[in-house]
Design a protein around this motif. Sequence first.
Motif, PDB file in Angstrom:
ATOM      1  N   ALA B  26       0.816  -1.204   0.000  1.00  0.00           N
ATOM      2  CA  ALA B  26       0.000   0.000   0.000  1.00  0.00           C
ATOM      3  C   ALA B  26       0.853   1.258   0.000  1.00  0.00           C
ATOM      4  N   ALA B  27       2.120   1.128   0.287  1.00  0.00           N
ATOM      5  CA  ALA B  27       2.986   2.292   0.359  1.00  0.00           C
ATOM      6  C   ALA B  27       3.003   3.070  -0.951  1.00  0.00           C
ATOM      7  N   ALA B  28       2.715   2.379  -2.049  1.00  0.00           N
ATOM      8  CA  ALA B  28       2.720   3.058  -3.337  1.00  0.00           C
ATOM      9  C   ALA B  28       1.462   3.886  -3.555  1.00  0.00           C
ATOM     10  N   ASP B  29       0.401   3.582  -2.784  1.00  0.00           N
ATOM     11  CA  ASP B  29      -0.830   4.353  -2.924  1.00  0.00           C
ATOM     12  C   ASP B  29      -0.608   5.786  -2.498  1.00  0.00           C
ATOM     13  N   PRO B  30      -1.234   6.728  -3.205  1.00  0.00           N
ATOM     14  CA  PRO B  30      -1.086   8.115  -2.762  1.00  0.00           C
ATOM     15  C   PRO B  30      -1.875   8.387  -1.490  1.00  0.00           C
ATOM     16  N   ILE B  31      -1.449   9.384  -0.754  1.00  0.00           N
ATOM     17  CA  ILE B  31      -2.217   9.863   0.395  1.00  0.00           C
ATOM     18  C   ILE B  31      -3.193  10.910  -0.122  1.00  0.00           C
ATOM     19  N   LYS B  32      -4.457  10.719   0.184  1.00  0.00           N
ATOM     20  CA  LYS B  32      -5.457  11.640  -0.372  1.00  0.00           C
ATOM     21  C   LYS B  32      -5.796  12.752   0.608  1.00  0.00           C
ATOM     22  N   ILE B  33      -5.604  13.979   0.146  1.00  0.00           N
ATOM     23  CA  ILE B  33      -5.999  15.135   0.947  1.00  0.00           C
ATOM     24  C   ILE B  33      -7.053  15.909   0.168  1.00  0.00           C
ATOM     25  N   GLY B  34      -8.161  16.169   0.799  1.00  0.00           N
ATOM     26  CA  GLY B  34      -9.249  16.877   0.133  1.00  0.00           C
ATOM     27  C   GLY B  34      -9.292  18.323   0.573  1.00  0.00           C
ATOM     28  N   SER B  35      -9.872  19.164  -0.281  1.00  0.00           N
ATOM     29  CA  SER B  35      -9.975  20.562   0.095  1.00  0.00           C
ATOM     30  C   SER B  35     -11.234  21.180  -0.511  1.00  0.00           C
ATOM     31  N   VAL B  36     -11.959  21.929   0.283  1.00  0.00           N
ATOM     32  CA  VAL B  36     -13.110  22.679  -0.203  1.00  0.00           C
ATOM     33  C   VAL B  36     -12.811  24.146   0.045  1.00  0.00           C
ATOM     34  N   GLN B  71       3.158   9.568  -2.567  1.00  0.00           N
ATOM     35  CA  GLN B  71       2.756  10.825  -3.188  1.00  0.00           C
ATOM     36  C   GLN B  71       1.483  11.358  -2.516  1.00  0.00           C
ATOM     37  N   ILE B  72       1.289  12.679  -2.606  1.00  0.00           N
ATOM     38  CA  ILE B  72       0.041  13.252  -2.098  1.00  0.00           C
ATOM     39  C   ILE B  72      -0.887  13.493  -3.280  1.00  0.00           C
ATOM     40  N   GLU B  73      -2.111  13.051  -3.143  1.00  0.00           N
ATOM     41  CA  GLU B  73      -3.108  13.363  -4.163  1.00  0.00           C
ATOM     42  C   GLU B  73      -4.032  14.425  -3.581  1.00  0.00           C
ATOM     43  N   LEU B  74      -4.011  15.608  -4.207  1.00  0.00           N
ATOM     44  CA  LEU B  74      -4.824  16.705  -3.686  1.00  0.00           C
ATOM     45  C   LEU B  74      -6.098  16.835  -4.521  1.00  0.00           C
ATOM     46  N   ILE B  75      -7.252  16.837  -3.846  1.00  0.00           N
ATOM     47  CA  ILE B  75      -8.521  17.004  -4.553  1.00  0.00           C
ATOM     48  C   ILE B  75      -9.177  18.287  -4.054  1.00  0.00           C
ATOM     49  N   VAL B  76      -9.312  19.268  -4.950  1.00  0.00           N
ATOM     50  CA  VAL B  76      -9.884  20.557  -4.527  1.00  0.00           C
ATOM     51  C   VAL B  76     -11.241  20.757  -5.180  1.00  0.00           C
ATOM     52  N   THR B  91     -19.026  16.017   1.797  1.00  0.00           N
ATOM     53  CA  THR B  91     -19.563  14.652   1.775  1.00  0.00           C
ATOM     54  C   THR B  91     -18.891  13.849   0.671  1.00  0.00           C
ATOM     55  N   ARG B  92     -18.746  14.506  -0.484  1.00  0.00           N
ATOM     56  CA  ARG B  92     -18.125  13.839  -1.627  1.00  0.00           C
ATOM     57  C   ARG B  92     -16.678  13.443  -1.316  1.00  0.00           C
ATOM     58  N   LEU B  93     -15.952  14.365  -0.679  1.00  0.00           N
ATOM     59  CA  LEU B  93     -14.555  14.068  -0.334  1.00  0.00           C
ATOM     60  C   LEU B  93     -14.467  12.868   0.587  1.00  0.00           C
ATOM     61  N   ILE B  94     -15.375  12.844   1.572  1.00  0.00           N
ATOM     62  CA  ILE B  94     -15.289  11.786   2.570  1.00  0.00           C
ATOM     63  C   ILE B  94     -15.805  10.461   2.012  1.00  0.00           C
ATOM     64  N   GLU B  95     -16.975  10.518   1.371  1.00  0.00           N
ATOM     65  CA  GLU B  95     -17.638   9.286   0.946  1.00  0.00           C
ATOM     66  C   GLU B  95     -17.058   8.728  -0.345  1.00  0.00           C
ATOM     67  N   VAL B  99     -10.921  10.700   1.374  1.00  0.00           N
ATOM     68  CA  VAL B  99      -9.698  11.402   1.758  1.00  0.00           C
ATOM     69  C   VAL B  99      -9.369  11.149   3.225  1.00  0.00           C
ATOM     70  N   SER B 100      -8.110  11.405   3.564  1.00  0.00           N
ATOM     71  CA  SER B 100      -7.671  11.190   4.938  1.00  0.00           C
ATOM     72  C   SER B 100      -7.858  12.421   5.796  1.00  0.00           C
ATOM     73  N   ALA B 101      -7.896  13.593   5.137  1.00  0.00           N
ATOM     74  CA  ALA B 101      -8.063  14.832   5.883  1.00  0.00           C
ATOM     75  C   ALA B 101      -8.576  15.894   4.924  1.00  0.00           C
TER      76      ALA B 101
END
Lengths: 314, 387, 290
Positions: B26-36, B71-76, B91-95, B99-101
């Motif tokens: 799983a280390a290759a998976d990106p870390i997902k950070i969401g932003s609104v 890697q960090i995957e940023l979703i804005v 809701t979309r970010l979480i569900e 995302v992790s944060a």
Amino acid sequence: MSRLAAHPLFVPLLIAAIVLACGFGLGSNFYLRVATLVWISALAAIGLNLLMGFAGQVSLGHAGFFGIGAYTTAVAPNVLSISPLLALVLGLVLSAAIAFLVGRPILKLKGHYLAVATLGFGILVSMVLTNESGLTGGPDGMTVARPELFGLRIRGVDHWYWISGAVLVLGAWLAGNLVRSPTGRALRALHDSEVAARVVGVDVARYKVVAFVVSAVYTALAGGMLALFNGFITPDVAGFLHSIEFVVMVVLGGLGSIFGSVVGAAILIALPQALSAFQEYEHLALGFVLMAFMIFLRKGIVPSLVALVWRGSK
Amino acid sequence: MTRLRRLTRLAAVSASALALGLTAAAAADPIKIGSVLAVTGPASFLGDPEEKTLQMYVDQINEAGGVDGRQIELIVYDSGGDPNKARTFATRLIEDDEVSAIIGDSTTGATMAMVPLAQDYEVPMISLAGAVVIIDPVKEYVFKTPHTDRMACEKIFQDMKANGYTKIGMISGTGGFGKSMREQCLDVVGTYDIEVVADETYGPSDADMTPQLTKIKNTDGVQAVINPGFGQGPAIVTRNYRQLGIDVPLYQSHGVASKSFIELAGDAANGVRLPAAALLVADKLPDDDPQKEVVVNYKTTYEEATGEPVSTFGGHAYDALMMLVAAIEKAGSDDPAAIRDALEQTSGFIGTAGEVNMSADDHLGLDVSAFEMLEIQDGDWVIIGEN
Amino acid sequence: MAEFLQFAFSGLTVGAVYALVALGFTLIYNASDVVNFAQGEFVMIGGMATVFIAAVGVPLPVAALSAIVVAMIVGLLLHRLAIEPARGADAVTLIIITIGASIFLRSAASFIFDKQFHTLPPFTGDTPILFGGAAILPQSLWVLAGGFVIVILLWAFMSRTILGKAILATAANRLAARLVGINTSYVVGLSFALSAAIGAIAGILVTPITLTRYDVGTLLALKGFAAAMFGGMGSPIGAIVGGLIIGLLEAFGAGYISSEYKDAIAFIVILGVLFFMPTGLFGRKSVERV
């Protein structure tokens, strides 16, 4: 086919089928939330459609009633210590009363003058909600108490999806009945020609006020449900842009088409989600879509499609 | 139905934990950070630099190898500052995006609409909005980076008291920021033995405030005026203030802390005092200032990448991202609960807003000393320091 | 007295802008029955385009002229691409088209320009002129004088030139105008270009005072629309008077009553007037054709 479509239960049953299908088909809470927002907005749009599509009276301030419904639901439990659901009912009564009081003088105006008067009404409501921050929390909004029904706390998308879906089906059914009743016929006569309606003995002023009050109650109910569903509310819900969104939902879906209002609401709510990848261009696209639909599908989506199908089947 | 879903999620979580433990695949998976953020709409002057900052630094972190090799995957998503939309996107970010944060929203109203979600779903969220209600009372999963409006009031009143002012006028915007700060100021003003003798307001898009200022001018005994608000309002207030020839000092809030305020207000800005983060005066800080390196770096990076003058708003996003990355590194995983715990233990973090020391009952971690008192002189910021 | 004068000048300056926006509404409405909610965007384009054209080194007067031309082109395009294809649609449909256009233009402006506030230098400095104890910015006088000149020029154009008369004829009766050989589509297009120019000039005059940004048009369109209705739709004098009165109401409302509810005061007066004069202050009593 056309006879089936004309049956009074066709539209409510169609909506019910869609609600059921989405309810079981949409897996994630996010999609359910978007659908819930569509049902709530559709209810308000159906209300406005009764006024605009059937009685032919425009309103650029209907979000005012949405705000009254939402904020009564939010404020009354704090002030009167009543349950949020009772507060929602109080919101409906209050909207009806206000619509009745302002309806008569406002509806004497015609065309663009009516537009500016309703616009002013909506702005006044949102101004009161923004400024009376002691009660409403001001522009940053306020938290809404979660309601209980038979000892069960209603919360979350799971509950509200079905509640708003059921209310929408019921609202569509009642609206359909109203349109077919003698009152509805009088209203439609009004839309076609006020003078002709008056000549054949329709009490024009009275029917306009009836339509205004009914549509205010629909919109206020939608507002109250949004407040309870979100658990948080800001004065934006009563703002001018929100009023415009309702008008766009009605006209986009089709004036006088109850199912059209649902389609209109679905497009306006889902579009920003669908376009989120191009968020920068969202408004560009929204403006373009509005113009394009109004130029090429002037009667609204549902009536235009129906007409197309009709022509095809002949 | 919900229970079933929870069970599946639990199963999924334990399965992935297992996978992580066993193979580290799983280390290759990106870390997902969401932003609104309010990238468009009336609060876009907040959301726009915030979004640019996040994108810029996430790219930079990823180029440097990411966090813990991931890697960090940023979703804005763009809320336009609308609370209802903010909630839907959260809701979309979480569900949907899982995302992790979450970082956001830019405005208080939209933040407050997202708070119940962060709490219910137990996902940490760092708000970039100003009002004190976001973190007071403390909410387990909610943090914020900007100074509170209450602290800005305190900083201003400290300066007023030091100058011996006891009667002041206030003119505030009726937008969320102005309204909230006005209430906080009225709340704390008494402890500084200062009395507000004139209290006026203006609408968020008003174009002329001379009537309100005339009233303040004609109120007896006003020794200084404070203007909570942001956007174009304070710039117009400042110009009208000089137009009417009011000669007592004018205090603006941290809401105008960007170079564009000076440009918009022109010569009228000279003499205006305001509390602001060290970022604004990055090059004027003494070399031994612990913040110097951080703020100078951020300022240069931002200004080179965007060609726009730096504002403290983008700085809030910088602080949030860096604190979050530090917390993820510390937690050693992208599990939301672990990140939350690590965030709460943030201490000695030097950001653009000041030194952050969080605790279980302080999810902001800044104090009034994080503000510098500035005065605008000859079209530039000057630190006037403690007096 | 000084206080009264100060409020009055504040109200007149803001009101002059509302009046010019309302005048733009009136022009287009008379020629085509369209209520153009994108009118506020012309004001924005005037200010923003001047700022950005000047930023590349063009002298300010040239930048201002180019901005007016830009706005006129946008006005013509709006008519050609959005209004003309929808000919014959009902009033609400047309309103929504113009609302769509206003959202589109606003968003486009945020890309073409940016999302920041901007300002222009005042034409003749910013040392306030003292007048009866009130302090007035020279730029306020520019706004008032500019508004006055526009009204006079427009009046001369309408009553002295063939084109102007064609617009008036189209406004009075479109069918009859077409019968006497007026190209009504051309005339309507012209009215869009003219009202775009008026909006842009208002934007340039007022930007040194009020600042501008890509989204300032929304509120101006609302206030201008209210002013046009208040004065009586279709009446140019009504538009001017309506705009000035709303500006004055806001200033006096903020000064003497409550700054929180100053916009409310303006709308309450509008509602009150409409209840008693359902076609506005200077509206024509029209006989409905059955």
